[in-house]
Design an enzyme around this catalytic site. Structure first.
Site, mmCIF file in Angstrom:
data_model
loop_
_atom_site.group_PDB
_atom_site.id
_atom_site.type_symbol
_atom_site.label_atom_id
_atom_site.label_comp_id
_atom_site.label_asym_id
_atom_site.label_seq_id
_atom_site.Cartn_x
_atom_site.Cartn_y
_atom_site.Cartn_z
ATOM 1 N N CYS A 133 -79.476 37.254 -17.039
ATOM 2 C CA CYS A 133 -78.359 36.486 -17.603
ATOM 3 C C CYS A 133 -78.199 35.159 -16.870
ATOM 4 C CB CYS A 133 -77.102 37.340 -17.519
ATOM 5 S SG CYS A 133 -75.567 36.460 -17.268
ATOM 6 N N CYS A 136 -75.011 34.498 -15.054
ATOM 7 C CA CYS A 136 -74.893 35.288 -13.822
ATOM 8 C C CYS A 136 -75.679 34.600 -12.711
ATOM 9 C CB CYS A 136 -75.423 36.697 -14.036
ATOM 10 S SG CYS A 136 -74.598 37.577 -15.380
ATOM 11 N N CYS A 404 -14.413 9.854 -30.735
ATOM 12 C CA CYS A 404 -15.353 8.967 -31.423
ATOM 13 C C CYS A 404 -14.646 7.720 -31.944
ATOM 14 C CB CYS A 404 -16.066 9.756 -32.515
ATOM 15 S SG CYS A 404 -16.209 8.996 -34.128
ATOM 16 N N CYS A 407 -14.431 7.061 -35.668
ATOM 17 C CA CYS A 407 -13.474 7.965 -36.305
ATOM 18 C C CYS A 407 -12.065 7.392 -36.151
ATOM 19 C CB CYS A 407 -13.516 9.348 -35.667
ATOM 20 S SG CYS A 407 -15.152 10.094 -35.685
#
Ligand SMILES: *[C@@H]1O[C@H](CO)[C@@H](O)[C@H](O)[C@H]1NC(C)=O
Ligand SMILES: *[C@@H]1O[C@H](CO)[C@@H](O)[C@H](O)[C@H]1NC(C)=O
Ligand SMILES: *[C@@H]1O[C@H](CO)[C@@H](O)[C@H](O)[C@H]1NC(C)=O
Ligand SMILES: *[C@@H]1O[C@H](CO)[C@@H](O)[C@H](O)[C@H]1NC(C)=O
Length: 521
Positions: A133, A136, A404, A407
């Site tokens: 291998c 390996c 806010c 607002c």
């Protein structure tokens, strides 16, 4: 130094575990289909290994190691790609040829002396390899170098898998393969494999141990979970998923990712001070056992105000007394409140209700105002249905925040509008403080948000009033979208004059740009 040694050895062992199996897997897959997988087994046999699960530091490290494993694995994959390119290009086979590798510190093991060596050594890393291998071979010099570096700490060993079939099979059997495959799916849990009975004996197995057996260890309560399913990747992965989280997660910054990054979207939270928790927490934990892998149980310490305050605010509760809330962690997910006694049974029922989506959503709400007969009606979470979703009325709703600026600028205009439209039975001008009230049918994408709910069409989404914030523009918007036609009531002078009055008062000063500006939520 000595104290840090053990975790660092664990780190090495776990990284290498994946590295080796990865190298070997690839070369075997391409060159010998008969051997489908392999593993290096890192085995440690001392009793105090398990004691380390008690130790906070080591567990934290363990967690990280899981991640590093993956990085290591990815690096390994990259390396291999490089290797493949080299050999494909056919520049001759230089790999390993003629290079003498001094691997005398790497112990050769066979079926006969394998167990004996494992027992005699604290840490042993075993590489199962095949001589043919390439990967390996590529690993060999690294492995040899590591064996020298680690001499006296970890014993590095190798087994020729082509000769030691039985031994290799033991570690590479179908079960080990399923296990390894499950391990790759999870980078928060460390996976170990051992064939050492001494390790098994440290675990509280109820019956006689029959291999393969799988246990999950964690430092939180429960500590040991036994796997009793079929030895397959999906079953193992599910077991790990269900059992890896603690029964109850203690909420803090460090643990937040466990909660918010989980694929489990159902949550049940206990809000209590440590003193209150002494009696309630055990019930909470007991109930949580029925919901492993399905519902996340979280404890929020209400004494830790920095941490708890935003959570309490999000849920719209005071935290003055122990409270259990549910939450579905998806966009616009509902909150739920456990009402009544807190007991194991009631918490379990609550958890089941959360799973089956049968709980009544909990709405943040100010108290319903006792008197609500102004020109602009006050809407809160708990009277939203009655006022806004009344099918017999056309309703304009402003969602605002007290802080806010836009607002505040709108307020006199909005009041004027309400006043002028007073007396039209089919029409309601209303406002809701969006910071302390909510409803699933009222989504604000900033403050202020103006939504129109036409009569008879309450099951549809409201129409957003994206018009200039002038009384005239709003009036025209209402006139256009109202389901129930209306005429302006006569004013003290003439109705006509009054509309003109409303529309010509140069309220357009408030108009800042074409897109009506909003404050962030
Ligand atoms: C195990 O046995 C093999 C074969 O007999 C031998 O070559 C090797 O040195 C032995 N290893 C150890 C650590 O005793
Ligand atoms: C969360 O944090 C606390 C304190 O930092 C810690 O004791 C606990 O083990 C952590 N983990 C979980 C899952 O609660
Ligand atoms: C939690 O807060 C309460 C009230 O402020 C206090 O009486 C109690 O001692 C605190 N408990 C802990 C554990 O800090
Ligand atoms: C009409 O005038 C009277 C007295 O001048 C006043 O009280 C009342 O509020 C006015 N009505 C409207 C709709 O403006």
């Amino acid at each position: 130094m000595a104290k840090a040694l053990r975790p660092s050895l664990l780190l090495l062992a776990s990284i290498s575990l994946l590295l080796l199996s990865c190298h070997f897997r690839h070369c075997c897959a391409s060159e010998d289909p008969k051997i489908s997988s392999s593993d290096a087994a890192a085995v440690q046999v001392e009793e105090d290994e398990l004691d380390e699960f008690e130790d906070d530091d080591s567990t934290d490290e363990l967690h990280q190691h899981g991640k590093q494993d993956h990085e290591a694995e990815e690096e390994a994959e990259e390396e291999e790609d490089d290797d493949d390119v080299d050999s494909d290009q056919g520049w001759g086979n230089n790999e390993g040829d003629g290079v003498a590798i001094d691997d005398k510190e790497v112990v050769v093991l066979t079926g006969k002396n394998f167990s004996e060596v494992l027992l005699a050594n604290h840490f042993v890393m075993v590489e199962f390899y095949a001589p043919w291998c390439g990967h390996c071979q590529a690993l060999a010099p690294e492995y040899a170098r590591a064996s020298v570096d680690l001499k006296g700490e970890v014993l590095l060993a190798k087994v020729d898998a082509t000769l030691e079939h039985q031994l290799a099979q033991h570690y590479e059997g179908a079960e080990a393969e399923e296990f390894t495959s499950a391990a790759r799916q999870d980078d928060h849990v460390l996976f170990y494999q051992t064939n050492d009975l001494k390790v098994a004996q440290l675990l509280p197995f109820k019956k006689e141990l029959i291999a393969p057996a799988l246990v999950l260890l964690k430092k939180q309560s429960e500590r040991v979970s036994h796997f009793d399913g079929k030895f397959e990747r999906s079953a193992i992965a599910e077991f790990v998923f269900k059992n890896k989280l603690p029964l109850v997660i203690f909420f803090n910054r460090e643990n937040a990712s466990l909660i918010f990054e989980s694929s489990i979207k159902k949550q049940v939270l206990l809000f209590a001070s440590p003193d209150e928790a002494t009696s309630i927490y055990p019930l909470f934990e007991e109930a949580s056992k029925s919901f492993k892998g399905k519902v996340i149980f979280v404890y929020v310490d209400t004494n830790d105000t920095d941490l708890a305050f935003p959570v309490l605010q999000f849920f719209g509760i005071s935290g003055e007394k122990p409270t259990i809330m549910g939450f579905t962690a998806v966009e616009n997910g509902n909150k739920y409140l456990l009402e009544g006694d807190l007991s194991v049974d009631s918490i379990k029922k609550f958890g089941e209700g959360s799973l089956s989506d049968t709980l009544k959503p909990f709405l943040k709400s100010d108290p319903i105002p006792k008197k609500n007969d102004g020109d602009v009606k006050i809407v809160v979470g708990n009277n939203f249905e009655d006022i806004v979703l009344d099918e017999s009325k056309d309703v304009l709703l402003e969602i605002y925040a007290p802080w806010c600026g836009h607002c505040q600028a709108l307020e006199p205009i909005y009041n004027k509008l309400g006043k002028r439209l007073r007396g039209i039975e089919s029409l309601v001008i209303a406002k809701m403080d969006g910071t302390s009230n909510e409803h699933t049918r009222a989504k604000a994408d900033g403050f202020p948000t103006l939504l129109f709910y036409p009569a008879g069409k309450k099951s549809f989404d409201p129409i957003t009033a994206d018009v200039d914030r002038t009384a005239k523009a709003l009036y025209q918007f209402i006139k256009k979208h109202a389901s129930i036609p209306f005429t302006l009531p006569k004013g003290n002078e003439s109705g006509k004059a009054n509309v003109d009055d409303v529309s010509t008062q140069k309220l357009d000063i408030e108009k800042v740009s074409e897109e009506a500006p909003k404050d962030e939520l």
